[in-house]
Structures are given as structure tokens and as C-alpha cells.
Design an enzyme around this catalytic site. Structure first.
Site, PDB file in Angstrom:
ATOM      1  CG  HIS A 212      26.874   1.434  13.682  1.00  0.00           C
ATOM      2  ND1 HIS A 212      26.321   1.993  14.821  1.00  0.00           N
ATOM      3  CD2 HIS A 212      26.675   0.103  13.814  1.00  0.00           C
ATOM      4  CE1 HIS A 212      25.805   1.046  15.591  1.00  0.00           C
ATOM      5  NE2 HIS A 212      26.000  -0.129  14.988  1.00  0.00           N
ATOM      6  CB  CYS A 245      22.818  -7.177  15.769  1.00  0.00           C
ATOM      7  SG  CYS A 245      21.113  -6.917  15.225  1.00  0.00           S
TER       8      CYS A 245
HETATM    9  P1  HMG Z   1       5.781  -5.888  15.147  1.00  0.00           P
HETATM   10  O1  HMG Z   1       5.475  -7.098  15.998  1.00  0.00           O
HETATM   11  O2  HMG Z   1       5.785  -6.068  13.664  1.00  0.00           O
HETATM   12  O3  HMG Z   1       4.844  -4.639  15.522  1.00  0.00           O
HETATM   13  O4  HMG Z   1       7.171  -5.327  15.612  1.00  0.00           O
HETATM   14  P2  HMG Z   1       3.321  -4.400  15.491  1.00  0.00           P
HETATM   15  O5  HMG Z   1       3.126  -2.986  15.075  1.00  0.00           O
HETATM   16  O6  HMG Z   1       2.605  -5.492  14.723  1.00  0.00           O
HETATM   17  O7  HMG Z   1       2.916  -4.533  17.037  1.00  0.00           O
HETATM   18  C1  HMG Z   1       2.989  -5.776  17.739  1.00  0.00           C
HETATM   19  C2  HMG Z   1       3.039  -5.479  19.230  1.00  0.00           C
HETATM   20  O8  HMG Z   1       4.211  -4.742  19.543  1.00  0.00           O
HETATM   21  C3  HMG Z   1       1.861  -4.619  19.717  1.00  0.00           C
HETATM   22  O9  HMG Z   1       1.627  -4.996  21.070  1.00  0.00           O
HETATM   23  C4  HMG Z   1       2.452  -3.247  19.699  1.00  0.00           C
HETATM   24  O10 HMG Z   1       1.797  -2.357  20.590  1.00  0.00           O
HETATM   25  C5  HMG Z   1       3.866  -3.501  20.170  1.00  0.00           C
HETATM   26  P3  HMG Z   1       0.488  -6.066  21.479  1.00  0.00           P
HETATM   27  O11 HMG Z   1      -0.790  -5.473  20.907  1.00  0.00           O
HETATM   28  O12 HMG Z   1       0.868  -7.358  20.817  1.00  0.00           O
HETATM   29  O13 HMG Z   1       0.580  -6.112  22.969  1.00  0.00           O
HETATM   30  N1  HMG Z   1       4.803  -2.472  19.714  1.00  0.00           N
HETATM   31  C6  HMG Z   1       5.638  -1.810  20.516  1.00  0.00           C
HETATM   32  N2  HMG Z   1       5.870  -1.887  21.848  1.00  0.00           N
HETATM   33  C7  HMG Z   1       6.792  -1.049  22.357  1.00  0.00           C
HETATM   34  N3  HMG Z   1       7.508  -0.185  21.609  1.00  0.00           N
HETATM   35  C8  HMG Z   1       7.308  -0.089  20.285  1.00  0.00           C
HETATM   36  C9  HMG Z   1       6.338  -0.920  19.693  1.00  0.00           C
HETATM   37  N4  HMG Z   1       5.916  -1.083  18.430  1.00  0.00           N
HETATM   38  C10 HMG Z   1       4.977  -2.027  18.455  1.00  0.00           C
HETATM   39  N5  HMG Z   1       8.028   0.788  19.568  1.00  0.00           N
HETATM   40  C11 HMG Z   1       8.882  -3.695  15.853  1.00  0.00           C
HETATM   41  C12 HMG Z   1       7.793  -4.240  14.942  1.00  0.00           C
HETATM   42  C13 HMG Z   1       9.744  -2.763  15.022  1.00  0.00           C
HETATM   43  C14 HMG Z   1       8.257  -2.950  17.007  1.00  0.00           C
HETATM   44  C15 HMG Z   1       9.712  -4.885  16.389  1.00  0.00           C
HETATM   45  O14 HMG Z   1      10.147  -5.641  15.311  1.00  0.00           O
HETATM   46  C16 HMG Z   1      10.871  -4.460  17.224  1.00  0.00           C
HETATM   47  O15 HMG Z   1      10.716  -3.902  18.299  1.00  0.00           O
HETATM   48  N6  HMG Z   1      12.097  -4.750  16.759  1.00  0.00           N
HETATM   49  C17 HMG Z   1      13.272  -4.377  17.513  1.00  0.00           C
HETATM   50  C18 HMG Z   1      14.478  -4.688  16.765  1.00  0.00           C
HETATM   51  C19 HMG Z   1      15.695  -4.170  17.495  1.00  0.00           C
HETATM   52  O16 HMG Z   1      15.628  -3.478  18.498  1.00  0.00           O
HETATM   53  N7  HMG Z   1      16.874  -4.559  16.958  1.00  0.00           N
HETATM   54  C20 HMG Z   1      18.119  -4.101  17.490  1.00  0.00           C
HETATM   55  C21 HMG Z   1      18.367  -2.667  17.195  1.00  0.00           C
HETATM   56  S1  HMG Z   1      18.885  -2.379  15.517  1.00  0.00           S
HETATM   57  C22 HMG Z   1      20.571  -2.682  15.530  1.00  0.00           C
HETATM   58  O17 HMG Z   1      21.105  -3.134  16.513  1.00  0.00           O
HETATM   59  C23 HMG Z   1      21.363  -2.305  14.316  1.00  0.00           C
HETATM   60  C24 HMG Z   1      22.163  -0.999  14.495  1.00  0.00           C
HETATM   61  O18 HMG Z   1      23.015  -1.076  15.623  1.00  0.00           O
HETATM   62  C25 HMG Z   1      22.993  -0.738  13.245  1.00  0.00           C
HETATM   63  C26 HMG Z   1      23.855  -1.936  12.820  1.00  0.00           C
HETATM   64  O19 HMG Z   1      24.707  -2.387  13.607  1.00  0.00           O
HETATM   65  O20 HMG Z   1      23.609  -2.442  11.715  1.00  0.00           O
HETATM   66  C27 HMG Z   1      21.216   0.200  14.701  1.00  0.00           C
HETATM   67 MG    MG Z   2      24.950  -1.947  15.638  1.00  0.00          MG
END
Ligand code: HMG
Ligand code: MG
Length: 312
Positions: A212, A245
């Protein structure tokens, strides 16, 4: 050089609708996402990562995940898989409710990136992924595992190959059927990617590895070529080179799918993808986003077509 030492066929995992569109400044309408996914399937892509079930506070661009996946799965193209990202059980349950048959957990080989991206340490992330893989197994859902920063981290610099191998071994043991190795910021080169792959291949069979590679420094195609030499036969790519990202400043998109297809077909490696239709799709989504396709191959093919049209 003959092509005999390379795989004869490569599976391409199209990540544009997720990795690409998650990084757009504007929130792309669900209609455009669904149409993009339909066009990609028409071009022959058989694995299309459709969206991610992450927090909309963290990544608002994917806030329409349920709508997009539900609409795509209402009219799935035959033989096409539509995996989605699920960082935790909450995301998995939402994905399952929307009909997902394949999900991906995503961790990192660098502590700082793990904190910035998913708000927890590497060890905590692996603890979070385990119930996802268990729930997925119970529901008959396939799980892929991503590792970010496999050669370089935007906060820590070079990442030692053994760190990647450790995370990869744990994801495999949890039941991930494939480990996608992310050069998130595109600082890898054929030598560093090779060192990383050699370390990971000691703990995960090479048939279960995917490359990737982001193309930030123009090295993605070279890194694909180096990986092919080691037998890797699955690569992630993003139509039109969309993406980056949100938690890695300056990171640009994955290797463009059309650049990858050009490279592979040129080497005599089959993909099942129609390059012309793919270029049409790159041009279409780029127009939706108000720009020209970023990839070299799309630009070259489109210029050649324009020249041929003038000559007629
Ligand atoms: P957090 O704030 O630590 O989570 O986030 P939490 O468990 O403390 O929950 C906080 C709030 O988020 C709560 O809501 C939860 O319900 C909600 P509130 O009570 O405040 O209203 N929540 C969610 N809502 C919807 N969907 C969920 C979810 N989980 C908790 N699944 C978390 C932790 C992982 C959720 C957050 O950090 C996050 O969403 N991060 C997203 C990061 C992301 O999408 N990054 C890009 C993708 S990775 C990438 O691009 C790399 C890749 O391409 C490979 C590469 O290139 O290297 C794959
Ligand atoms: Mg990626």
C-alpha cells in the site's frame, strides 16, 4: 529481464473511494461516491474499499458511510468485494448493520502515528482489534489488517523493519487474512521496502501480504516493482492518484490505479482491468473534484486521445 520471476497475475485493491476521498477538503456527495464505485467495478476492479466506519468527528468526509455502503450493496457488481475500514467494535457493528462482508482494522508500526491516527498506542490498538476480529469471525466477515508507517513515520522518521513484523505477526494471529503494508508518507524506496518486506515475510507468508504505497515522492511504482520481485501479488491503489492521510501532513495519494495497471500490463502481468475505462473513471472523478487527473498515465492517455481526435 524476463517476467518469469514475477507473479503472473496481480490483484488490485482500489482504495480511492476511501483513502482518496477521506482526504478531500470538500465533503464529496454520497451520489458521487456511489457512482465512482460503480464505474470502478465497470472498469474491472474486483475489490473496492467503499468507505470507513470511523468517527465523523475525526474524518467528516466518511460521515455518510452507512448510506454509501447500503446503496452500493443494494446493487453489487457480480464478483466484486466492497471492504470497509473499522477501527473498533462500534465501527464494526455499524458496518455489519449496513451489510459489510469484509472489513479492515488499521494499526501502525509507529507509536506517534498510532496516537495521532486512532488515539491509542500500538498495544491498545491491537487489544481493540481483537474483539473486532472475533465478532467478524462469528459473523462470517473477512478481516484485512493494515499497518501504517512501515518504512517512515511523519513524527519519528525511519521505522525499523522488526516493528512492522511484530505488528504483522499479531494481526495474522488474530485472523486477518491479508496484511496491507502502508508506506503512508511515501518515503520508502526499493531498498528500504525490500528490507521491510524481508523482515515481515519471515512471520507472514508473502501470499498474505499487500503493498500500500503512497506516491508522495514518486517512488510508489518503483516500490511495487521491488515488491513483485519478492513475490507480493496484491497492491492497493487509488484511481487518479486521489488521496493522502488526514493524520500525515503533506502525504499525497496512493499509487494511481492507472499507473499501476500500466506498469503491470507492460510487464506482462494480468490484472483483469480495462485501462481505457479506468482512465475514463480517473478523468470523471477528477472533473467532479474540479481538477485534472494527477496521474502520469491518465494524462498521457488523455493527451493521446485528444491528439488522435484532432487528427481525424
Ligand atoms: P476516540 O475519540 O479515541 O474514541 O477515537 P472513543 O472510543 O473515546 O469515542 C469518542 C467518541 O467517538 C464517542 O462519541 C464514540 O461513540 C465515537 P461521543 O460519545 O463523544 O458522541 N466513536 C465512533 N463514532 C463512529 N464510528 C466509530 C466510533 N468509535 C468511537 N467507529 C477512533 C478513536 C478510532 C474512533 C478515532 O480516532 C477515529 O475515528 N479515527 C479515524 C482515523 C482515520 O480514519 N484515519 C484515516 C484512515 S487510516 C489511513 O488512511 C492509513 C491507511 O490508508 C494505510 C496507510 O496509508 O498507511 C489505512
Ligand atoms: Mg493509505
Amino acid at each position: 529481464m524476463t517476467t518469469s520471476r514475477f507473479p503472473s497475475r496481480v490483484r488490485i485493491v482500489e482504495v480511492g473511494p476511501r483513502d482518496g476521498l477521506q482526504n478531500e477538503k470538500q465533503v464529496v456527495p454520497a451520489d458521487v461516491k456511489v457512482e465512482l464505485i460503480r464505474r470502478l467495478a465497470d472498469a474491472g476492479l474486483q475489490t473496492i474499499e467503499a468507505t470507513s466506519f470511523v468517527s465523523p468527528k475525526w474524518v467528516p468526509q466518511m460521515g455518510d458511510n452507512t448510506e454509501v455502503l447500503t446503496r452500493v450493496l443494494a446493487q453489487p457488481a457480480p464478483g466484486v468485494d466492497y471492504p470497509v475500514l473499522t477501527p473498533n467494535l462500534k465501527g464494526f457493528e455499524a458496518a455489519l448493520a449496513a451489510g459489510a462482508k469484509e472489513v479492515a482494522v488499521f494499526g501502525a508500526a509507529s507509536e506517534s502515528f498510532s496516537q495521532k491516527n486512532i488515539n491509542c498506542s500500538i498495544a491498545e490498538s491491537l487489544t481493540r482489534f481483537r474483539p473486532v476480529t472475533e465478532a467478524a469471525r462469528a459473523a462470517g466477515v473477512k478481516v484485512r489488517g493494515y499497518i501504517s508507517c512501515v518504512v517512515g513515520c511523519p513524527y519519528e522518521g525511519a521505522v525499523p523493519p522488526h516493528k512492522v513484523a511484530e505488528v504483522a505477526a499479531t494481526l495474522l494471529e488474530m485472523g486477518c487474512y491479508e496484511i496491507s503494508l502502508g508506506d503512508t508518507i511515501g518515503t520508502g524506496n526499493p531498498a528500504s521496502v525490500r528490507r521491510m518486506l524481508e523482515a515481515v515475510a519471515k512471520v507472514v507468508p508473502v501470499q498474505q501480504l499487500a503493498g500500500h504505497y503512497h506516491d508522495t515522492y514518486g517512488m510508489a511504482a518503483a516500490n511495487v516493482a521491488a515488491s513483485l520481485e519478492l513475490g507480493v501479488a496484491v497492491f492497493d491503489a487509488s484511481v487518479g492518484g486521489l488521496g493522502g492521510c488526514p493524520y500525515a501532513a503533506g502525504a499525497s495519494g496512493n499509487v494511481a490505479t492507472e499507473d499501476l495497471v500500466w506498469l503491470l500490463h507492460g510487464m506482462g502481468i494480468a490484472t483483469g482491468i480495462d485501462l481505457d475505462r479506468l482512465v475514463d473513471t480517473a478523468a470523471w472523478i477528477s472533473a467532479q473534484l474540479g481538477r485534472e487527473p494527477a496521474s502520469r498515465v491518465a494524462r498521457a492517455v488523455l493527451a493521446k486521445r485528444a491528439q488522435a481526435a484532432c487528427a481525424n
